[in-house]
Design an enzyme around this catalytic site. Structure first.
Site, PDB file in Angstrom:
ATOM      1  N   LYS A   1       1.051  -1.127  -0.089  1.00 43.28           N
ATOM      2  CA  LYS A   1      -0.202  -0.680  -0.121  1.00 43.28           C
ATOM      3  C   LYS A   1       0.895   1.333   0.388  1.00 43.28           C
ATOM      4  O   LYS A   1       1.891   1.327   0.758  1.00 43.28           O
ATOM      5  CB  LYS A   1      -0.296  -0.014   1.365  1.00 43.28           C
ATOM      6  CG  LYS A   1      -0.174   0.326   2.416  1.00 43.28           C
ATOM      7  CD  LYS A   1       0.061   1.276   3.159  1.00 43.28           C
ATOM      8  CE  LYS A   1      -0.473   2.645   2.391  1.00 43.28           C
ATOM      9  NZ  LYS A   1      -0.453   3.780   3.511  1.00 43.28           N
TER      10      LYS A   1
ATOM     11  N   THR B   1       5.735   5.889   2.188  1.00 40.71           N
ATOM     12  CA  THR B   1       4.499   5.445   3.195  1.00 40.71           C
ATOM     13  C   THR B   1       3.967   4.419   2.948  1.00 40.71           C
ATOM     14  O   THR B   1       3.139   4.683   1.502  1.00 40.71           O
ATOM     15  CB  THR B   1       3.166   6.618   2.996  1.00 40.71           C
ATOM     16  OG1 THR B   1       3.725   7.654   3.491  1.00 40.71           O
ATOM     17  CG2 THR B   1       2.172   6.426   4.024  1.00 40.71           C
TER      18      THR B   1
END
Lengths: 405, 405
Positions: free
Chosen positions: A178, A189
């Site tokens: 993700k 991230t």
């Protein structure tokens, strides 16, 4: 707006690795936002983590526990538990403690992962209340659901899977990832989980992951922001009926490494394809560098230039912005008259100036594509690096101006 | 959308320095886009230039000619004459040659400046055709018109002016600047011209300019893109009836330096206030660094983070993005538990985590302002640096996606 990223491919289950998803309602009621993963006894686990000094509490705990033979991974989305100080460590551990009690293992064998907003306290009670449901649903064929469960601003779940045969045995490598913003190397991230049913010693597994990440997750950038929470773990369950890999050599080692590299690359590129507001998928290749670092310096200067990124968004072959970025990448003694730049196969800059053969129409035709290759020749040596990035669109600003509201 | 930037202030003429403006129709018919400046005989001239390796042809010529006692400056907007190779040098010089013939001076005493699109051939004929008109209009009170003549994506002209008394004589320092995008230190896409009627030896003038630029033009950033054309020149005409400054000391030297620093700072801040799409003027102050460079590294990491910039645009006190940027600024051994962050006087992060006293309302109130101070305490030493930047708005993307079309 993901570029060339469709439905999830078939994600083959990995024997000995189960995933369970539940809803804790962290940001939205009913959203599946908690994922528990169980590794069969005897699994080895490797991890690579963010280099951000403000690394999040779960990252700190993960790093401490990598040598404790982890058996469970617990992930929440919606809250990063970062910049939360001592309380952050306590809350991350409280979730691990709850899971450890539920499944009956030492807390040191539970690795926590969090992603979402930075600086807000982790809603421990909500997450803990969801854990029994996640545990109850643990199953080997839950990869796709888990891929959805870890999303934040992602518009699509990201997964990759491959299999190969070794001595008549099928070996599987499957992963999910993700991440869509706050993405730049040294881990983005980004959360990534890759599992295989091969058996691999922990130190070799760690080396394989380190190499794979350097060719994939550490070669992507969306906005140049290195997140506090980036984590990628690789699990080898050893359930396939082949001999364990104890040395970094041999046919099985080579084939497994190749498969893991392939899955990591697909997962990393999927993150870029789904980059916040992305309308283009851009590959930047820098050749002829004196060493790797200067190739990367040039590639990232171009990739991070807001002026290059907005020109790509506008499908505008404004190549002057590319050479300007090359020029400020900080290379010592750059001989600009040796620099060539190509958009796909179109030579736009030859010997440091506009190529004589170049026409604006040629450049515009390449820029109109969804996927663009910017290739830069430095002619200073034999090194080469490739990274992947996106454009900078109105949608990027909208997403990041409105996130949290 | 300029932030806190109004009409030009009074720009006092500088005795011995004349400016003439004309229209060459480079990008738009009728637009005044060519500026000629004349320095009285005996003037000294100092310059600081971009560090971009692809520095433009006019920058190369300027650097060569700094020791030739320059008398004339010729500036065009609409075309940067950068990444134009050998032809670029020829065209830049052709404009200088034409001006030299018109005014009757050696070509080495003419400094060329260009700003605009990179990579397109300089329209020499158009510029040369406009030079007689510019020369015909040379006058000491043309600062405001010249400020308009050098604009590109600037929405407002930028000027600053100050005067002081020394031994009963009034000394004037006046300047203009341009630049709105492709702005980051080591000179921005920025042209700056500052003149004084004091008399200063060339080496001292160069040092004064170097220091002034380091406190002003080299402390601003809009998009992190270092331009190919940045140039700032400082002219001392010596027409004021005071003794020449031959040593870097004394009352006059101190007063002049202060006045030049003030004008440079106002011109630099005006560029940020008029930054492309800017809706906020952001001051970033980093205190307690072990050395200057680490203060700058932290300040620029925060200033360049698209996530911080979009949060500022949204007036969202999403301070987690600020600490994340501090965390990836690359400081060795950063003790995050010593870091404090303030928005104006509101402490948002204390000892590396959310300050106990902080409320979202306090942060939101500061973020709603047009002008915001982000103050970061590192507690590693006694160094401090301040830089200025803007937010990242929809308008920035629009301007840079549409520029050229």
């Amino acid at each position: 707006m993901a570029v060339g990223l469709g439905d999830l491919p078939v994600l083959h289950p990995v024997s000995g690795f189960e995933l369970g998803i539940a809803s804790a309602g962290i940001k939205k009621t009913g959203r599946r936002d908690v994922v528990v993963m169980r590794c069969a006894e005897g699994s080895t686990v490797a991890g690579v983590y963010t280099q951000n000094a403000f690394c999040a509490a779960p990252v700190l705990l993960c790093k401490q526990r990598m040598q404790s033979q982890p058996r469970y991974l617990v992930t929440n989305t919606g809250n990063a538990n970062a910049a939360t100080g001592e309380l952050g460590l306590q809350t991350a551990n409280a979730v691990c403690q709850k899971l450890a009690e539920l499944v009956g293992c030492p807390v040191e064998q539970v690795l926590p992962f969090s992603t979402g907003v930075i600086g807000e306290p982790l809603p421990v009670d909500k997450i803990n209340a969801a854990l029994p449901d996640a545990v109850a649903h643990l199953a080997e064929d839950n990869w796709a659901l888990a891929g959805e469960g870890i999303m934040t601003t992602d518009t699509l779940p990201k997964g990759a899977s491959t299999q190969f045969e070794y001595e008549g045995v099928t070996i599987t490598v499957t992963g999910i990832s993700k991440g869509a913003g706050m993405i730049r190397p040294n881990m983005a991230t980004m959360l990534g989980y890759i599992a295989t049913d091969a058996a691999v010693s922990q130190d070799i597994l760690q080396n394989i992951l380190h190499d794979a990440a350097n060719k994939s997750f550490n070669r992507i950038t969306i906005d140049g922001d290195t997140s506090t929470n980036d984590s990628c773990v690789l699990i080898a369950t050893g359930k396939a009926a082949v001999a364990p890999i104890m040395e970094p050599q041999g046919e099985l080692y080579d084939a497994l490494r190749k498969a893991i590299n392939q899955v990591a690359m697909q997962l990393a590129q999927a993150i870029v394809r789904d980059g916040e507001g992305a309308t283009k998928f851009v590959t930047i290749e820098v050749q002829g560098g004196a060493h790797q670092q200067e190739c990367l310096d040039v590639a990232y200067a171009v990739a991070h230039s807001p002026l290059v990124k907005t020109a790509v968004f506008a499908s505008d072959p404004n190549w002057g912005r590319i050479v300007a970025a090359i020029g400020y990448a900080g290379l010592s003694d750059l001989q600009t008259e040796q620099v060539n730049v190509y958009l796909d196969d179109v030579c736009i800059v030859a010997n440091g100036g506009r190529a004589a053969s170049y026409t604006e129409e040629q450049g515009a035709a390449v820029m109109a594509q969804d996927e663009i290759l910017i290739r830069i020749e430095l002619e200073r040596g034999g090194c080469k690096e490739t990274i992947w990035t996106t454009d900078l669109s109105h949608e990027y600003v909208r997403i990041n101006a409105e996130y949290r509201s």
